[in-house]
Design an enzyme around this catalytic site. Structure first.
Site, short mmCIF file in Angstrom:
data_model
loop_
_atom_site.label_atom_id
_atom_site.label_comp_id
_atom_site.label_asym_id
_atom_site.label_seq_id
_atom_site.Cartn_x
_atom_site.Cartn_y
_atom_site.Cartn_z
N VAL A 157 0.83 -1.27 0.05
CA VAL A 157 -0.10 -0.05 -0.04
C VAL A 157 1.08 1.21 -0.10
CG1 VAL A 157 -1.71 1.26 1.29
CG2 VAL A 157 -1.85 -1.13 1.27
N GLY A 159 3.26 2.51 -1.89
CA GLY A 159 4.77 2.28 -2.02
C GLY A 159 5.71 2.62 -0.79
N LYS A 230 -5.71 -1.94 -2.17
CA LYS A 230 -5.05 -1.28 -1.02
C LYS A 230 -6.18 -0.65 -0.05
CE LYS A 230 -1.66 0.18 -4.53
NZ LYS A 230 -1.47 1.45 -5.50
#
Lengths: 460, 460
Positions: A157, A159, A230
């Protein structure tokens, strides 16, 4: 050279036992298998090499890559000869010289089967695979608990933003009220370009594909599926509920027009593609959709491919976390942070499974997820009406009878013989808005389909 | 009702051992002593009560307050009769029914002595005391290491923003290049009001004091001492260096005028009071000072009493963390998050000291801290000159000879017979700027003291 380094310098193999292991259990390296050598896997390899000294200063231990899983050998990566390359992933995760399996292949299969096998062999798992966890996470986390290992997923989620750690640990004193995130960089790039340059959706999408931000099939990004994956994870660790991807209401940005972006801006709002999870009175709202938000909100000023998550929690109030949501470096930053956590857990806990419940809570509750009709949001409504007396009266009467308060109303200059009328409403249950819009749509003076975009003030 | 709850429901004391303890060691509560019942202590008590159920869901364990340390009894707090109230702090931290000591009194003494005593008695420590840690942290962390306990200090920096956790764990894969933080809410409130309303410093400070944002003696806040304390901690965990408060270069905001705030804005900048820690080629820069930053930077839009920290790290790039930096709820959020971490550590590690090195690194290095003269920054320079031909030529020649590049120059309308000239420069070593400004100041056409404010683009 200190003693630790000198030991390592002179270390040599004694069959399966090396001198480090023999002399001092703390200097035994933690051994990784990296499965997948695409953008993320390549980035992780590069990072582990580049920052090896700093990471060792942090952990006090070496990290050693013993295996990489790849369809074909990659001599270009210049890996040490000691790293075994194989395409047989199931075989890799069974090897005794693997402590941690880093799954960065993506896709549901064979990642699902490979991770199951890794867990059954007692390996700690790090994965960046949001689709897999959103859809099969409940089973995988249970299996991991049963085998006393952890599945770490910071990279799944937003990055490089450590939002999983923040939610599971940093905000652990709080009851989370809601969160709203820009969690798909491609979508945010498109909306930013549309606003800054007045461009059309299709036009910007094409550029995003050329720049490599969007896949050839952009559905996952622009239709909100990636964001819904996400959001599923974020909602679970926010409220302590099982993963329920199938219950996320998802609407994409492909129908957003430059015209609405402009009108929104005239009214002091920006349109962002948000993933929102909210604790309402009767259940949890899980939704991904384009959203008007006030331009003076910090998150409204998160532009381009950047990500941000705004969390409202009962003790700390609003906090925001911003950074790069994708790319080799940022994603590898999250993957390797998970590896560092596990190295520390292996050093200081009995089983290496760490101290944090996988989904943030020791006990999950089964709060109901609300259907769309039961959700409550504000609205931006745009209708195209004939230039006749009484139109506004008709429309506002319908809204008023449905109990919908109007927050702002703006009549735009005539466009192709029709008058665009924009209305902003206070929060209202979606079912009420459905009904009111059906009635407005039926008015003979209304042409074309009514545009409805949700609106959130994000201020409480 | 699940089994755990039913056990608890039927629990009763068996002398010093209760049934929970007898049946299942995991349900034994973790016992806290809270020292100090001011804003933070009161907030922590309230939060532990209000969110007790959610926190128990997260940790699987009860948290029980066994002692509070307070100068006089506080019947108004409505504490359970089982909570022992005492003003003898040294006695409290020696009690066997205390696992964790939460020090939220503030001030160096007696906090220093009390925490030392707590550590010697094997207690885990949570503190919000930035002054104490910045000035005596090296000794305290060493003592804690020697006694295998941890000192948790999330609340010491940026209130409710979990920046300590982010830096120590979330960004652990990175080499940190620099960080820049708005870490004093009072100062940010004053600068925000000055910009938004064109008000004078002294005027806004008076209001801040009336609102309770600033102390009667505002020196700690407006002269940057509080920010320097927090920066000391951030720098240590960013670079893995010992705490070195005495080496922070600190400049306050009391000399910032509404005029300069306005000129900065005309040039596309905002003035923020930043704490900056930067890894330079020859050492570490530690500095707190008013700083011009581009208005399109997200952190430039952090207003009022809010805090934010921007971190540049080599893998993830820039990330930003935003939220409330003070107040009962936000600070308690951080204090109790530390308690939750410790509850989890007590449950899953041998000694409860956790898995993370206290200052983020197993091994600290002694990188040199640069003196001010060796630091490199951009500059905003304002001079007041007589309206004569050749002034600009003289000034720019001096800068050019010193090797200082001019990024922008702006001549303002005449003010009291003098011409204000504003110059923005590229980054330059401070010693060079000192020299150049000495020469400019000596020009006969220059009146009054030259204004110099540092400038950072924050973009790499």
């Amino acid at each position: 050279m200190n003693l630790l380094e000198s030991w390592h310098f002179f270390s040599y193999d004694l069959g399966s036992l090396n001198v480090d292991e023999y002399l001092e259990c703390d200097v035994k390296p933690v051994r990784l298998a990296i499965l997948g050598l695409g953008t993320v896997g390549g980035g992780a390899l590069k990072l582990l090499k580049e920052n090896a000294a700093e990471i060792k200063r942090r952990t006090g231990r070496e990290i050693e890559i013993t295996h990489v899983g790849t369809r074909r050998p990659r001599p270009d990566l210049d890996l040490p000869a000691s790293v075994k390359q194989s395409s047989d992933l199931m075989d890799i995760v069974r090897q005794p010289d693997v402590d941690v399996v880093v799954e960065v292949m993506g896709g549901i299969h064979p990642a699902y089967e490979v991770i199951q096998e890794a867990i059954k062999h007692g390996k700690q798992v790090v994965t960046a695979n949001k689709a897999l966890l959103a859809e099969y996470g409940n089973e995988l986390f249970k299996l991991a608990d049963d085998h006393h290992v952890q599945i770490a997923y910071e990279a799944a989620v937003a990055g490089g933003i450590p939002i999983i750690k923040v939610m599971r640990e940093g905000l652990a004193a709080n009851k989370i009220d809601w969160l709203a995130g820009i969690i798909n960089g491609t979508g945010n790039f498109i909306l930013t370009e549309m606003r800054e340059k007045g461009r059309a959706f299709a036009d910007v999408l094409k550029e995003a594909q050329e720049l490599g931000y969007a896949e050839a099939d952009p559905t996952f990004d622009v239709e909100g599926i990636d964001a819904a994956h996400k959001l599923t994870l974020l909602a679970s660790i926010a409220f302590g509920i099982p993963l329920q991807f199938d219950k996320v209401f998802t609407e994409g940005i492909s129908k957003i027009t430059a015209q609405d972006v402009k009108y929104a801006e005239d009214l002091g709002f920006r349109i962002k593609h948000l993933g929102i999870a909210r604790r309402a009175e009767t259940g949890i709202e899980l939704r991904v959709h384009p959203t008007l938000i006030p331009e003076d909100q910090l998150i409204a000023n998160v532009n381009g491919v950047k990500n941000a998550v705004l969390v409202q929690a009962n003790a700390v109030g609003p906090t925001l976390y911003y950074g790069a949501g994708a790319g080799a470096g940022p994603t590898a930053s999250a993957v390797v942070a998970d590896v560092v956590d596990i190295v520390r857990d292996i050093s200081y806990t009995e089983d290496g499974a760490g101290t944090i419940p996988q989904l943030a809570f020791e006990a999950l509750t089964d709060l109901p997820i609300l259907p769309r009709e039961e959700m409550t949001t504000g609205y931006y409504i745009r209708i195209n009406a004939e230039d006749q007396t009484g139109v506004l009266a008709d429309v506002t009467t319908i809204l008023s009878r449905a109990g919908i308060s109007i927050d702002a109303i703006m009549q735009q200059p005539r466009l192709k013989d029709l008058i665009p009328i924009v209305i902003l409403t206070d929060p209202v249950k979606e079912s009420k808005m459905d009904e009111a819009l059906q009635q407005i749509q039926a008015l003979p003076v209304i042409h074309g389909e009514i545009v409805r975009i949700r609106l959130e003030s994000l201020d409480n």
